[in-house]
Enzyme design. Sequence first.
Site, short mmCIF file in Angstrom:
data_model
loop_
_atom_site.label_atom_id
_atom_site.label_comp_id
_atom_site.label_asym_id
_atom_site.label_seq_id
_atom_site.Cartn_x
_atom_site.Cartn_y
_atom_site.Cartn_z
N LYS A 118 74.12 52.38 -36.97
CA LYS A 118 75.01 52.83 -37.99
C LYS A 118 75.53 51.68 -38.83
O LYS A 118 75.98 51.87 -39.96
CB LYS A 118 76.22 53.54 -37.38
CG LYS A 118 75.87 54.76 -36.59
CD LYS A 118 77.13 55.33 -35.93
CE LYS A 118 76.73 56.36 -34.91
NZ LYS A 118 77.87 56.75 -34.09
N GLY A 119 75.48 50.49 -38.31
CA GLY A 119 76.13 49.35 -38.95
C GLY A 119 75.64 48.99 -40.33
O GLY A 119 76.35 48.39 -41.11
N GLU A 162 69.54 45.32 -41.76
CA GLU A 162 70.37 45.26 -40.55
C GLU A 162 71.72 44.64 -40.90
O GLU A 162 71.80 43.80 -41.80
CB GLU A 162 69.64 44.43 -39.50
CG GLU A 162 70.35 44.21 -38.21
CD GLU A 162 70.53 45.45 -37.35
OE1 GLU A 162 71.25 46.37 -37.78
OE2 GLU A 162 69.99 45.50 -36.25
N ASP A 163 72.76 45.05 -40.19
CA ASP A 163 74.08 44.48 -40.43
C ASP A 163 74.21 43.06 -39.87
O ASP A 163 74.69 42.17 -40.54
CB ASP A 163 75.19 45.38 -39.89
CG ASP A 163 75.05 45.73 -38.42
OD1 ASP A 163 74.02 45.36 -37.79
OD2 ASP A 163 75.96 46.37 -37.88
N ASP A 198 72.09 39.21 -34.08
CA ASP A 198 72.91 38.58 -33.04
C ASP A 198 71.98 38.08 -31.94
O ASP A 198 71.34 37.04 -32.10
CB ASP A 198 73.92 39.61 -32.53
CG ASP A 198 75.06 39.04 -31.72
OD1 ASP A 198 74.93 37.93 -31.18
OD2 ASP A 198 76.08 39.71 -31.61
N LYS A 230 73.84 35.42 -36.60
CA LYS A 230 74.63 34.72 -35.58
C LYS A 230 73.68 34.07 -34.57
O LYS A 230 73.44 34.60 -33.49
CB LYS A 230 75.56 35.72 -34.88
CG LYS A 230 76.58 35.06 -33.98
CD LYS A 230 77.34 36.04 -33.11
CE LYS A 230 78.19 37.01 -33.86
NZ LYS A 230 79.01 37.85 -32.94
N PHE A 242 83.33 37.79 -32.47
CA PHE A 242 83.07 39.22 -32.61
C PHE A 242 83.66 39.67 -33.93
O PHE A 242 84.85 39.54 -34.16
CB PHE A 242 83.65 40.04 -31.45
CG PHE A 242 83.14 41.44 -31.47
CD1 PHE A 242 81.89 41.74 -30.95
CD2 PHE A 242 83.88 42.45 -32.04
CE1 PHE A 242 81.39 43.03 -31.01
CE2 PHE A 242 83.39 43.74 -32.10
CZ PHE A 242 82.14 44.04 -31.57
N VAL A 243 82.80 40.19 -34.82
CA VAL A 243 83.22 40.53 -36.18
C VAL A 243 83.13 42.03 -36.44
O VAL A 243 82.30 42.72 -35.84
CB VAL A 243 82.41 39.75 -37.23
CG1 VAL A 243 82.71 38.26 -37.13
CG2 VAL A 243 80.92 40.00 -37.10
N ASP A 276 81.26 47.46 -36.42
CA ASP A 276 82.33 48.16 -35.72
C ASP A 276 82.67 47.55 -34.38
O ASP A 276 81.94 46.70 -33.85
CB ASP A 276 81.91 49.60 -35.48
CG ASP A 276 80.88 49.72 -34.36
OD1 ASP A 276 81.13 50.49 -33.41
OD2 ASP A 276 79.83 49.06 -34.42
N ARG A 303 84.61 50.04 -39.33
CA ARG A 303 83.45 50.01 -40.23
C ARG A 303 83.85 50.05 -41.70
O ARG A 303 83.16 49.52 -42.56
CB ARG A 303 82.52 51.19 -39.96
CG ARG A 303 81.78 51.13 -38.66
CD ARG A 303 80.75 52.27 -38.59
NE ARG A 303 80.24 52.49 -37.26
CZ ARG A 303 79.27 51.78 -36.69
NH1 ARG A 303 78.72 50.78 -37.34
NH2 ARG A 303 78.86 52.06 -35.47
#
Length: 178
Positions: A44-45, A100-101, A104, A132, A153-154, A160, A166
């Site tokens: 969902k990001g 993609e958001d 990581d 990241k 953590f963002v 989210d 979000r």
Amino acid sequence: MSMKAHIESILFSEEEISQRVRELGIQITQDYAGKKLLLIGVLKGCYVFLADIARNIDLDCEVRFITASSYGVSTISSGDVKIGMDFDFEIEGRDVLIIEDILDSGVTISALKRFIEAREPASLKVCTLLDKPARRKASIVSDYVGFACPDEFVVGYGLDYAEHYRNLPFVAILKAYA
């Protein structure tokens, strides 16, 4: 209580994000000139970033979505990737750009790339808002990166924590309150 009360600091402002998304759109437009691009957003990001980047790509684009996650409601990747749907559209021979958001651990996007590559696209690249590298477990890099992200953590701009934050118009570090 306002969501902003849970924010430690803003990493990337609404204005910075807007400017960078415009720059990425220009680069993608140049790189895919003359091609019909298939954008596949990882829900969902990605939804905010995908909407903004799509409006900044001056090409004929098709937009589709897939669900893939290795987080659940945790702040740390489980390493177990769940791809929530198969494609109801053709991939073979198409130029595909995964949106993609955040890149990581790289576990989710690596699994998703393998999933798409098995369907024989003409080309396959990745565009991520945030990269990241400090958390990387899989050997993967993004072809288009909005910003390098520190090992924090963002949340915000689609990202989210347990389905919250979000809708913030910026990317921020979340206070360790939960």
